[in-house]
Design an enzyme around this catalytic site. Sequence first.
Site, PDB file in Angstrom:
ATOM      1  N   ARG A  21       3.974  15.925  -3.186  1.00 13.82           N
ATOM      2  CA  ARG A  21       3.765  16.202  -1.765  1.00 13.82           C
ATOM      3  C   ARG A  21       4.016  14.981  -0.869  1.00 13.82           C
ATOM      4  NH1 ARG A  21      -2.010  18.877  -3.054  1.00 13.82           N
ATOM      5  NH2 ARG A  21      -1.663  17.644  -4.937  1.00 13.82           N
ATOM      6  N   LYS A 359      12.245 -21.556  11.361  1.00 13.62           N
ATOM      7  CA  LYS A 359      12.362 -21.188   9.952  1.00 13.62           C
ATOM      8  C   LYS A 359      12.386 -22.444   9.103  1.00 13.62           C
ATOM      9  CE  LYS A 359      15.751 -21.276   7.492  1.00 13.62           C
ATOM     10  NZ  LYS A 359      17.091 -21.301   6.881  1.00 13.62           N
ATOM     11  N   ASN A 385       9.054 -33.829  22.104  1.00 17.44           N
ATOM     12  CA  ASN A 385       9.255 -32.701  23.012  1.00 17.44           C
ATOM     13  C   ASN A 385      10.734 -32.345  23.015  1.00 17.44           C
ATOM     14  OD1 ASN A 385       7.910 -31.043  25.372  1.00 17.44           O
ATOM     15  ND2 ASN A 385       9.963 -31.641  26.015  1.00 17.44           N
ATOM     16  N   TYR A 395      23.809 -24.293   9.734  1.00 18.37           N
ATOM     17  CA  TYR A 395      24.669 -23.596   8.785  1.00 18.37           C
ATOM     18  C   TYR A 395      26.121 -23.845   9.157  1.00 18.37           C
ATOM     19  CZ  TYR A 395      26.398 -19.657   5.988  1.00 18.37           C
ATOM     20  OH  TYR A 395      27.050 -18.872   5.084  1.00 18.37           O
TER      21      TYR A 395
END
Length: 489
Positions: A21, A359, A385, A395
């Site tokens: 179900r 990241k 800052n 990359y």
Amino acid sequence: MSEAHTAPLAVIVLAAGQGTRMRSRLPKVLHPIGGRPLLGHVLHTAATLSPARIAVVVRHERDRVAQTVAELSPDAVVVDQDEVPGTGRAVELGLDGLDDFAGDVLVLSADVPLLESVTLDALVATHRERAASVTLLSAVLPDPTGYGRVLRDASGDVERIVEQKDATDHEAEVDEINAGVYVFRADALRRHLSKVGRGNAQGEKYLTDVVSLARRAGERIAVGIAPDPAAALGVNDRAQLAEAARLLNARTVRRWQLAGVSVLDPATTWIDVDATLEADVTVMPNTQILRATTIAAGATIGPDTSLVDCEVGEDAVVRRTDATLAVIGARANVGPFAYLRAGTVLAADGKIGTFVETKNSTIGEGSKVPHLSYIGDTTIGRGVNLGAGAITANYDDIAKHRTEIGDEVHSGSHNVFVAPVRIGDGAKTGAGAVIRKDVPAGALALSVAPQRNVEGWVENNRPGTAAADAAARARSAQESGDGTQRQDG
Ligand code: UD1
Ligand code: CA
């Protein structure tokens, strides 16, 4: 004390059913609520009873289910159900898996996730006090549809359990249901199960038939009525799954509220069972605190925030943020509209501000990335800052590279740091710089060509446009001296 009081306890968990179900590729018992599979909740509760043995009966998607058992309850034995269907057959094979266990057997259904150990403890106690052969847990539900009904005789003793599909209209009106959780004496259970047939609407070997067999044998049948009927909820479809998740969450939120956490809107706050929050945390509406997230005292989380496996320090403020596997230091400030991906470590008093994605990066004490930035594979020292629009170009189409920024660095707006690159302590960068080479400590790095103004270009090259008209007006005003006056004024 009678022998029954000291009998050892074994647990059999039923997890072999297909869960048709649910209409799912994922086996029903692995569907999560509160950040843990249904089966995980039942194994967790079983473990709190410290049973001598635990057997888990599997069949549908057996490898995936067995894997979960191995991870969450490594001491449990996994028993395979054969092609004979039904809860009775599952328990029969589960018992075989416990070898010649003698004592009391608690049977739990992996799709009944909300029962608490106090309820099960009480059920086992009732079973032993009453010296019963079978003790079942029942609940009185406003809508008993779908459950097996507990049928009692004129004197109130349990006669048998009838499944919804086998029930007459009259029997279906009974609102006392079988929760699918029982305590049996092992020897009686073994004996009765060998006599259970498959002559019912589903052609299955029903565990519930043991009740009528025990009664006919003149044995005692005891009943524990669930104090909180909602906790007996069985999950058979996605609607019941959502309902179970809601009930579990309400329980979890309340537990943290009583421990000193302010939850402004319990209905839109979701806290997984493995998360921990200290006193004086404030949780604003629309917030999910998931998996093993920990939140230290005084922190404010939300509104509109999801934290998955994060660690938040004392008095930090995290607003409108999506974060996974991130560490947010004490008194740090995150959001609104921040996206912290795995490996983000923001030290104490730091800031990850508006429209910033991070990241695999460490941002040092008191350092700030306040606006419109992407910071990936980067180490940032203390007191830094970064101006609005800082991008680490990590990359190069082939591999990821690191950006290293020292202490007390101030970067101009709209900088690109082309990794691998290092910025020395105390260095500064000009607005719009594209930093491709290392910057020594204390240097000012400029990469933008000096600005050159070509006078009169618009009037000469775009005559008749609104811009040319505006330029002409400005020029004539200046020539007549108004411009100078206006500037002075
Ligand atoms: C069962 C009970 C019903 C009770 C309800 C409570 C029976 C016959 N019926 O019905 O009286 O009100 O639970 O929630 O027991 N399973 C196996 N092997 C099987 C079939 C099922 O291990 O061959 C497992 C399932 O994975 C599940 C549990 O047993 O964890 C219950 O099975 P399910 O088919 O959901 O039974 P219900 O129809 O809900
Ligand atoms: Ca069920």
